[in-house]
Design an enzyme around this catalytic site. Structure first.
Site, short mmCIF file in Angstrom:
data_model
loop_
_atom_site.label_atom_id
_atom_site.label_comp_id
_atom_site.label_asym_id
_atom_site.label_seq_id
_atom_site.Cartn_x
_atom_site.Cartn_y
_atom_site.Cartn_z
N TYR A 140 36.62 25.09 32.15
CA TYR A 140 35.19 25.34 32.34
C TYR A 140 34.35 24.18 31.81
O TYR A 140 33.23 23.96 32.27
CB TYR A 140 34.77 26.62 31.59
CG TYR A 140 34.84 27.88 32.39
CD1 TYR A 140 36.00 28.27 33.02
CD2 TYR A 140 33.73 28.71 32.48
CE1 TYR A 140 36.07 29.46 33.72
CE2 TYR A 140 33.78 29.90 33.19
CZ TYR A 140 34.95 30.27 33.80
OH TYR A 140 35.00 31.46 34.49
N LYS A 191 50.40 28.92 31.40
CA LYS A 191 51.16 28.45 32.57
C LYS A 191 52.00 27.28 32.09
O LYS A 191 51.91 26.15 32.60
CB LYS A 191 50.18 28.07 33.70
CG LYS A 191 50.84 27.78 35.05
CD LYS A 191 51.40 29.01 35.75
CE LYS A 191 52.14 28.64 37.02
NZ LYS A 191 52.78 29.80 37.67
N ASP A 224 50.68 34.20 36.18
CA ASP A 224 50.96 34.94 37.42
C ASP A 224 51.68 36.25 37.12
O ASP A 224 51.33 37.31 37.63
CB ASP A 224 51.72 34.06 38.44
CG ASP A 224 52.93 33.36 37.85
OD1 ASP A 224 53.10 33.35 36.60
OD2 ASP A 224 53.73 32.80 38.64
N ASP A 248 38.98 34.88 32.31
CA ASP A 248 37.95 35.34 33.25
C ASP A 248 38.57 36.22 34.32
O ASP A 248 38.09 37.32 34.62
CB ASP A 248 37.28 34.10 33.89
CG ASP A 248 36.19 34.48 34.87
OD1 ASP A 248 35.38 35.36 34.55
OD2 ASP A 248 36.15 33.89 35.97
N ASP A 252 38.54 40.71 34.70
CA ASP A 252 38.04 41.46 35.85
C ASP A 252 39.10 42.43 36.36
O ASP A 252 38.80 43.58 36.72
CB ASP A 252 37.63 40.53 37.00
CG ASP A 252 36.14 40.20 36.98
OD1 ASP A 252 35.54 40.23 35.89
OD2 ASP A 252 35.58 39.90 38.07
C1 IPM Z 1 32.07 36.18 33.01
C2 IPM Z 1 31.38 35.58 34.20
C3 IPM Z 1 30.96 34.15 33.88
C4 IPM Z 1 32.22 33.37 33.57
C5 IPM Z 1 30.13 33.47 34.97
C6 IPM Z 1 28.89 34.25 35.33
C7 IPM Z 1 29.77 32.05 34.61
O1 IPM Z 1 32.21 35.65 35.30
O2 IPM Z 1 31.43 36.25 31.93
O3 IPM Z 1 33.22 36.60 33.13
O4 IPM Z 1 32.91 32.89 34.47
O5 IPM Z 1 32.53 33.23 32.39
MG MG Z 2 34.02 36.78 34.99
#
Ligand code: IPM
Ligand code: MG
Length: 358
Positions: A140, A191, A224, A248, A252
């Site tokens: 990032y 990885k 993975d 990240d 999710d």
């Molecule tokens: C998160 C979001 C952020 C990230 C974005 C909005 C920059 O997806 O906090 O997970 O990738 O960190």
């Molecule tokens: Mg995110």
């Protein structure tokens, strides 16, 4: 007196932060906490007001406050902007400027939502995992980065995946400490079969574990495989630690196991536990302003704020219990798919949490 910076952000941000603010107010009255608030802009709202996604005034306000409660940023309105001033850039600069490297993302399945998960109930029942994501380094932030034009006229995008020893060790410590307070199991995700940066990661995490945390059961997994295991048998995990990008993605996926991404809070802490608290979901511009968003992830983030930055664990627990009670009452926002439940809007859900506070 504790000072909290409220940053509503974009999309559904203002609606969900407003409900969490209400809950904070109510719980602080009941627990005799003196809270003071300030407001600041970040992301698209800041771009509209001042042309930049992270105004200096926001950073200064954050430095004056004990903790920050934040909604979400971004939306199609700002998608066409140059990447240097996109809303997301504001959040990333903010996390980096405040050195909020330790991102805690707990994924807990409330038993009341077991049927809302897309996975079978026997796979997710009792799920309680914590993802520890490194938040201010990795690909990032690595340099060089950009989009360049090669000699042959073709464009090429490039980023750099870097972690220094100190960055790896400090996030690993956060994860080991967290594991110690839970079931004592830590899985480090990398990885290391391909990327040198994560070969170093694996080596240092192993060393630290052997030296300072022999009581924590440490394992390693490739990203993975970890993604696959997370949907195959998620309860095998207690704490997961990983870099910025992998974290990240995994968070999710973990969020969905709990029935809705609208349930996942997060804390992003610096070395002194000063922190930024935000829901893991995004700004959901498609439902913004319609009183449909689930405020529970932000409300639960406010609970984390009380626990980690203000050391008020009783008040934090009061909020978490109240959330559990409203789920018991059958209240559901639109993002939670469960049959026969009472669908409520953002505001009604916030009010119900306030009413359910002991
Ligand atoms: C998160 C979001 C952020 C990230 C974005 C909005 C920059 O997806 O906090 O997970 O990738 O960190
Ligand atoms: Mg995110």
């Amino acid at each position: 007196m504790n000072k909290i910076l409220l940053i509503e952000g974009d999309g559904i941000g203002p609606e969900v932060v407003r409900e969490a603010h209400k809950v904070l107010d109510a719980v602080s009255r009941r627990h005799g906490l003196a809270l003071e608030y300030e407001q600041a802009l970040l992301g698209g709202a800041a771009i509209d007001a001042s042309g930049v996604p992270m105004p200096d005034a926001t950073l200064e306000a954050a430095r004056r406050c004990d903790a920050i409660l934040f909604g979400a940023i971004g939306g199609p309105r700002w998608d066409g902007l140059d990447r240097s001033i996109r809303p997301e850039k504001g959040l990333l600069q903010f996390r980096s400027a405040l050195q909020l490297f330790g991102n805690l993302r707990p994924a807990i399945l409330y038993p009341q939502l077991a049927a809302a998960s897309t996975l079978k109930q026997e796979v997710v029942a009792g799920l309680d995992i914590l993802i520890v994501r490194e938040l201010t380094g990795g690909i990032y932030f690595g340099e060089p980065r950009g989009i360049r034009t090669l000699d042959n006229g073709e464009r090429q995008g490039y980023n750099t995946y870097v972690y220094s020893e100190s960055e790896i060790v400090r996030i690993a410590r956060v994860a080991f400490e967290a594991a110690r307070k839970r079931q004592g199991r830590l899985c480090s995700v990398d990885k290391a079969n391909v990327l040198e940066v994560t070969m170093l990661w694996r080596e240092l995490v192993s060393e630290l574990g052997a030296r300072d945390y022999p009581d924590v059961a440490l394992s390693h997994m490739y990203i993975d495989n970890a993604a696959m295991q997370l949907v195959r048998a998620p309860r095998q995990f207690d704490v997961l630690v990983t870099g910025n990008l992998f974290g990240d993605i995994l968070s999710d996926a973990a969020a969905m196991l709990t029935g809705s991404i609208g349930m996942l809070p997060s804390a992003s802490l610096d070395i002194n536990n000063r922190g930024l608290y935000e829901p893991c979901h995004g700004s959901a511009p498609d439902i913004a302003g319609q009183d449909k968003a689930n405020p529970l992830a932000t409300i639960l983030s406010a609970a984390m704020l009380l626990r980690y930055s203000l050391n008020q664990s009783a008040a934090a627990e009061a909020i978490e219990t109240a959330v559990s009670r409203v789920l018991d009452q059958g209240l559901r926002t639109a993002d939670i798919h469960s049959e026969g439940m009472h669908k409520v809007g953002t505001r009604e859900m916030g009010d119900a949490v306030v009413a359910a506070l002991a």
